[in-house]
Design an enzyme around this catalytic site. Structure first.
Site, PDB file in Angstrom:
ATOM      1  N   GLU A  37      11.289   4.780   0.797  1.00  0.00           N
ATOM      2  CA  GLU A  37      10.934   3.988  -0.742  1.00  0.00           C
ATOM      3  C   GLU A  37      11.936   4.721  -1.029  1.00  0.00           C
ATOM      4  OE1 GLU A  37       8.219   3.905  -4.650  1.00  0.00           O
ATOM      5  OE2 GLU A  37       7.492   3.976  -2.706  1.00  0.00           O
ATOM      6  N   ASN A  92      12.717   1.170  -7.066  1.00  0.00           N
ATOM      7  CA  ASN A  92      11.777   0.526  -8.045  1.00  0.00           C
ATOM      8  C   ASN A  92      12.570  -0.075  -9.208  1.00  0.00           C
ATOM      9  OD1 ASN A  92       8.806   1.871  -7.377  1.00  0.00           O
ATOM     10  ND2 ASN A  92      10.388   3.438  -7.129  1.00  0.00           N
ATOM     11  N   GLU A 124      10.629  -3.011  -6.145  1.00  0.00           N
ATOM     12  CA  GLU A 124       9.966  -2.894  -6.369  1.00  0.00           C
ATOM     13  C   GLU A 124       9.424  -3.424  -7.631  1.00  0.00           C
ATOM     14  OE1 GLU A 124       7.581   0.273  -4.897  1.00  0.00           O
ATOM     15  OE2 GLU A 124       8.361  -0.196  -2.169  1.00  0.00           O
ATOM     16  N   ASP A 154       4.828  -3.871  -7.309  1.00  0.00           N
ATOM     17  CA  ASP A 154       3.921  -2.389  -7.298  1.00  0.00           C
ATOM     18  C   ASP A 154       2.854  -2.310  -8.340  1.00  0.00           C
ATOM     19  OD1 ASP A 154       3.937  -0.290  -6.338  1.00  0.00           O
ATOM     20  OD2 ASP A 154       5.724   0.445  -7.906  1.00  0.00           O
ATOM     21  N   GLU A 211      -0.467   2.432  -0.856  1.00  0.00           N
ATOM     22  CA  GLU A 211       0.648   3.727  -1.308  1.00  0.00           C
ATOM     23  C   GLU A 211      -0.620   5.200  -1.444  1.00  0.00           C
ATOM     24  OE1 GLU A 211       3.637   3.186  -4.057  1.00  0.00           O
ATOM     25  OE2 GLU A 211       1.438   2.437  -5.117  1.00  0.00           O
TER      26      GLU A 211
END
Length: 537
Positions: A37, A92, A124, A154, A211
């Site tokens: 990520e 993101n 995401e 997410d 996560e």
């Protein structure tokens, strides 16, 4: 402390101070690295590394969020271009960008400039980004999807959690918020929420990413639930681009440390099918089993059972559900209540034999083997008991009949004046009745093999051995008489007879025979010869 955040952020963008950091994403079952990520970091000249929660809100308010994303993405694509094709990068997406309508083209342009394939990119998106102009969001996501990008929802479970979004938008992944992951080992509620999210993802054909994994216990729980991908400090902190090669090089180490036990315990349950198909497969196995199977909750109530269990109890399946074992079979329950309670305390009870009344057959009984296996949840707490019943009535009756038959045979042998024996195809004696010892004074062990020959009178031994060898060669029955020395020094005349047993190809597989005491007969024969004037043997 940064005094003029907006102005300094503009300068930071001009000077390329906003850079990507990379946090590993790991396949939980295999332990292998699957991607990273991408997380934005501000390399401030005096404050050092500034985390995104400090400057991202300002960038959104000031209209600079698009520039932040493009700058970080461009650097990440350039770095990741030299990695393995199997590694993806996740970025993101801000809710503001998703609503602008230009996001898809900007991402494609940045990746295209770097020469980075879009099928290695994951976007995401938080659920809050979908609130507002859904038509614009849908068009953006459909474009990204059409170009090969993977889409992840997410922080699922936080805030909105609108199931309509999962149905309406073309997502590929669900990301479980770190707060639920961290709480799994402490609270049952968090475990159940995570399990529900994983199950929901499976039912919709979406992979799940957890996560905030910090411990082996959390990782193991997630694997047992079926979560595919993990992210968190257990696998690595976010690192700058120059440290990524070391992370990639060390990617196999974690797999060696923890993945094998999980794979070993789970592989037997890993049916290669979608959840609905797995359920159908398991249901077919459950109902088709010749063994009675059921699952009881902690209060010993029936949660499920198969047809065979219902048949053994002599009651319909529907009559069991929701009722306790003691209610359904009150006369039988005390026979295995203690085993159930042991299972509820975490102990497995295997193959305990129980004789119980046969349903609808007064005065008759059946014999069953009962096994009780505790079922554990993700925190190793017992949530119920799986029971199995095997009807062994016929087998037990056959064993009892065999034992009775063997007892009769032993009695018959003991009463029989003859001495039964068996020999191998090569003539070596394998067994002989205990009457051998009673008659001769020699032990059975002394007769085994060729030991019996030592007790034969030396004058009779050659003829006896010749007759035995002839029968072994031709397969003809043997019938021979000889004098046998007894332990007390006397001798008696014996008659040995034997017949071969043949196999399917005509080969001799065993010899069966008997030794008979004929001393009195021989004495009578000698006396008759003397009276008739014929010579004696």
């Amino acid at each position: 402390m940064i005094r003029n955040l907006r102005e300094e952020l503009r300068e930071a963008l001009k000077n390329d101070q906003i850079v990507p950091y990379f946090q590993p994403l790991v396949g939980l079952r295999s332990g292998q690295l699957v991607g990273f990520e991408v997380l934005a970091r501000w390399m401030h000249p005096t404050e050092g590394v500034v985390l995104p929660n400090t400057f991202i809100p300002v960038a959104e308010e000031d209209g600079q969020i698009g520039q932040v994303m493009e700058q970080v993405l461009a650097q990440a694509c350039a770095v990741a271009l030299g990695w393995s094709q199997a590694l993806s990068i996740s970025i993101n997406v801000s809710p503001l960008q998703l609503q602008e309508g230009q996001l898809a083209e900007k991402i494609r342009a940045v990746a295209g400039t770097a020469g980075f394939p879009l099928n290695r990119l994951v976007a995401e998106i938080t659920e809050s980004a979908l609130i507002g102009n859904c038509e614009v969001a849908m068009a953006t996501l459909e474009s990204l999807k059409a170009w090969g990008m993977c889409l992840a929802l997410d922080d699922f479970g936080m805030g909105y959690s609108n199931l309509h979004h999962l149905q309406a938008f073309p997502f590929d992944r669900l990301k479980i918020d770190a707060s639920f992951t961290r709480g799994m080992t402490g609270t049952r509620e968090s475990r159940k929420i995570v399990a529900a999210i994983v199950g929901l993802g499976h039912s919709l054909g979406l992979s799940t990413v957890a996560e905030g994994i910090e411990t082996e216990a959390q990782a193991d729980m997630l694997v047992s639930m079926g979560c595919e991908i993990g992210q968190g400090w257990l696998f690595g902190h976010p690192v700058p681009a120059e440290e990524v090669p070391a992370v990639i090089e060390a990617k196999g180490q974690h797999n060696l440390q923890r993945a094998d036990p999980i794979i070993t315990t789970e592989i037997s349950l890993n049916l290669e099918a979608l959840p609905s198909q797995r359920l159908a497969q398991l249901q077919a196995i459950y109902n088709g089993a010749p063994v009675g199977l059921c699952f009881l909750d902690r209060n010993m109530r029936y949660v499920s059972l198969n047809k065979r269990w219902a048949e053994i109890n002599g009651l319909p399946i529907a009559a069991h559900i929701g009722r306790t074992v003691s209610e359904m079979i009150p006369h039988v329950f005390p026979l295995f209540e203690s085993h159930l309670r042991r299972a509820l305390s975490g102990e497995a009870v295997i193959d305990h034999e129980v004789r119980r009344p046969k349903p609808h057959a007064p005065g008759q009984e059946i014999v069953v083997l009962v096994s009780c296996q505790p079922a554990f949840d993700e925190a190793n707490e017992v949530v119920g008991v799986s029971m199995a019943l095997v009807d062994i009535t016929d087998r037990t009756r056959a064993e009892e009949a065999l034992r009775e038959s063997e007892a009769h045979y032993r009695n018959m042998v003991e009463l029989n004046p003859q001495i039964p024996w068996t020999a191998a195809p090569d003539g070596k004696v394998l067994s002989v009745s205990e009457r051998w010892t009673t008659l001769t004074g020699y032990t059975v062990a002394e007769a085994i093999g060729s030991g019996w020959a030592k007790a034969i009178h030396p004058d009779d031994l050659p003829a006896t051995e010749t007759a035995w060898k002839r029968s072994l060669t031709t397969g003809d029955p043997i019938d021979v008489e000889y004098r046998l020395y007894l332990a007390d020094g006397s001798y008696r005349w014996m008659r040995a007879r034997g017949f071969p047993r043949r196999g399917p190809q005509g080969e001799i597989v065993r010899w069966y025979g008997s030794v008979e005491d004929v001393h009195e007969r021989k004495a009578v024969e000698r006396a008759l010869r003397r009276l008739s004037g014929r010579p004696e043997d």
